[in-house]
Scaffold this motif. Structure first.
Motif, PDB file in Angstrom:
ATOM      1  N   ALA A  34      -0.006  15.501  62.324  1.00  0.00           N
ATOM      2  CA  ALA A  34      -0.052  14.055  62.513  1.00  0.00           C
ATOM      3  C   ALA A  34      -0.289  13.344  61.187  1.00  0.00           C
ATOM      4  O   ALA A  34      -0.808  13.932  60.233  1.00  0.00           O
ATOM      5  CB  ALA A  34      -1.151  13.685  63.506  1.00  0.00           C
ATOM      6  N   TRP A  35       0.118  12.102  61.150  1.00  0.00           N
ATOM      7  CA  TRP A  35      -0.202  11.191  60.052  1.00  0.00           C
ATOM      8  C   TRP A  35      -1.100  10.086  60.605  1.00  0.00           C
ATOM      9  O   TRP A  35      -0.810   9.505  61.654  1.00  0.00           O
ATOM     10  CB  TRP A  35       1.061  10.575  59.465  1.00  0.00           C
ATOM     11  N   ALA A  48       1.636   8.681  63.512  1.00  0.00           N
ATOM     12  CA  ALA A  48       2.686   9.479  64.137  1.00  0.00           C
ATOM     13  C   ALA A  48       2.186  10.888  64.376  1.00  0.00           C
ATOM     14  O   ALA A  48       1.398  11.415  63.597  1.00  0.00           O
ATOM     15  CB  ALA A  48       3.936   9.512  63.256  1.00  0.00           C
ATOM     16  N   LEU A  49       2.672  11.489  65.459  1.00  0.00           N
ATOM     17  CA  LEU A  49       2.289  12.844  65.848  1.00  0.00           C
ATOM     18  C   LEU A  49       3.544  13.646  66.131  1.00  0.00           C
ATOM     19  O   LEU A  49       4.498  13.120  66.726  1.00  0.00           O
ATOM     20  CB  LEU A  49       1.413  12.793  67.093  1.00  0.00           C
ATOM     21  N   ASN A  57       5.112  11.072  68.869  1.00  0.00           N
ATOM     22  CA  ASN A  57       4.408   9.894  69.384  1.00  0.00           C
ATOM     23  C   ASN A  57       4.136   8.993  68.192  1.00  0.00           C
ATOM     24  O   ASN A  57       3.695   9.473  67.144  1.00  0.00           O
ATOM     25  CB  ASN A  57       3.102  10.303  70.060  1.00  0.00           C
ATOM     26  N   TYR A  58       4.435   7.707  68.348  1.00  0.00           N
ATOM     27  CA  TYR A  58       4.265   6.758  67.250  1.00  0.00           C
ATOM     28  C   TYR A  58       3.385   5.591  67.670  1.00  0.00           C
ATOM     29  O   TYR A  58       3.404   5.165  68.834  1.00  0.00           O
ATOM     30  CB  TYR A  58       5.627   6.194  66.808  1.00  0.00           C
ATOM     31  N   PHE A  66       9.305   4.150  61.176  1.00  0.00           N
ATOM     32  CA  PHE A  66       8.795   5.396  60.591  1.00  0.00           C
ATOM     33  C   PHE A  66       9.318   6.584  61.393  1.00  0.00           C
ATOM     34  O   PHE A  66       9.476   6.500  62.620  1.00  0.00           O
ATOM     35  CB  PHE A  66       7.271   5.425  60.623  1.00  0.00           C
ATOM     36  N   THR A  67       9.505   7.704  60.698  1.00  0.00           N
ATOM     37  CA  THR A  67       9.941   8.937  61.346  1.00  0.00           C
ATOM     38  C   THR A  67       9.133  10.104  60.818  1.00  0.00           C
ATOM     39  O   THR A  67       9.054  10.304  59.605  1.00  0.00           O
ATOM     40  CB  THR A  67      11.433   9.197  61.098  1.00  0.00           C
ATOM     41  N   ILE A  68       8.547  10.874  61.720  1.00  0.00           N
ATOM     42  CA  ILE A  68       7.828  12.090  61.340  1.00  0.00           C
ATOM     43  C   ILE A  68       8.746  13.284  61.561  1.00  0.00           C
ATOM     44  O   ILE A  68       9.492  13.336  62.556  1.00  0.00           O
ATOM     45  CB  ILE A  68       6.504  12.229  62.143  1.00  0.00           C
ATOM     46  N   SER A  69       8.705  14.219  60.634  1.00  0.00           N
ATOM     47  CA  SER A  69       9.540  15.417  60.750  1.00  0.00           C
ATOM     48  C   SER A  69       8.812  16.584  60.096  1.00  0.00           C
ATOM     49  O   SER A  69       7.816  16.396  59.408  1.00  0.00           O
ATOM     50  CB  SER A  69      10.903  15.194  60.104  1.00  0.00           C
ATOM     51  N   ARG A  70       9.322  17.779  60.332  1.00  0.00           N
ATOM     52  CA  ARG A  70       8.679  18.960  59.766  1.00  0.00           C
ATOM     53  C   ARG A  70       9.728  19.950  59.297  1.00  0.00           C
ATOM     54  O   ARG A  70      10.853  19.954  59.815  1.00  0.00           O
ATOM     55  CB  ARG A  70       7.743  19.602  60.792  1.00  0.00           C
ATOM     56  N   ASP A  71       9.352  20.767  58.344  1.00  0.00           N
ATOM     57  CA  ASP A  71      10.173  21.871  57.863  1.00  0.00           C
ATOM     58  C   ASP A  71       9.298  23.111  57.963  1.00  0.00           C
ATOM     59  O   ASP A  71       8.440  23.349  57.103  1.00  0.00           O
ATOM     60  CB  ASP A  71      10.627  21.621  56.422  1.00  0.00           C
TER      61      ASP A  71
END
Length: 110
Positions: A34-35, A48-49, A57-58, A66-71
């Protein structure tokens, strides 16, 4: 879990910024990330989660911007911030479980 944020800085209103968070000490792909952000004089709030299943979830204030993403290969999570507003100015923190990063300052100038 050790979390290190980067990518903060000063950006003009309407501009974009991408925050990064590098994680270590956890099986990253099974970890929710999360941020959060905290502006002066205000409580820390969820921005964001992102779950391991890629559910998101924003906060209402950032939806659509905003967009949350992961690598998972890089053990990293990102926050893409578009169309920023002065009220987005805050210290942004990466969070996972009981662990927090040190924070990175984002300042939106008008």
């Amino acid at each position: 879990v050790h979390l290190v944020e980067s990518g903060g800085g000063t950006v003009q209103v309407g501009g974009s910024l991408r925050l990064s968070c590098a994680a270590s000490g956890t099986i990253f792909k099974f970890t929710a990330m999360a941020w959060y952000r905290q502006a002066p004089g205000r409580q820390r709030e969820l921005v964001a989660l992102l779950t391991p299943a890629s559910d998101t979830n924003y906060a209402d204030s950032v939806k659509g911007r905003f967009t949350i993403s992961r690598d998972n290969a890089k053990n990293a999570v990102y926050l893409q911030m578009n169309s920023v507003k002065p009220e987005d100015t805050a210290v942004y923190y990466c969070q996972s479980g009981n662990s927090w990063g040190q924070g990175t300052q984002v300042t939106v100038s008008s």
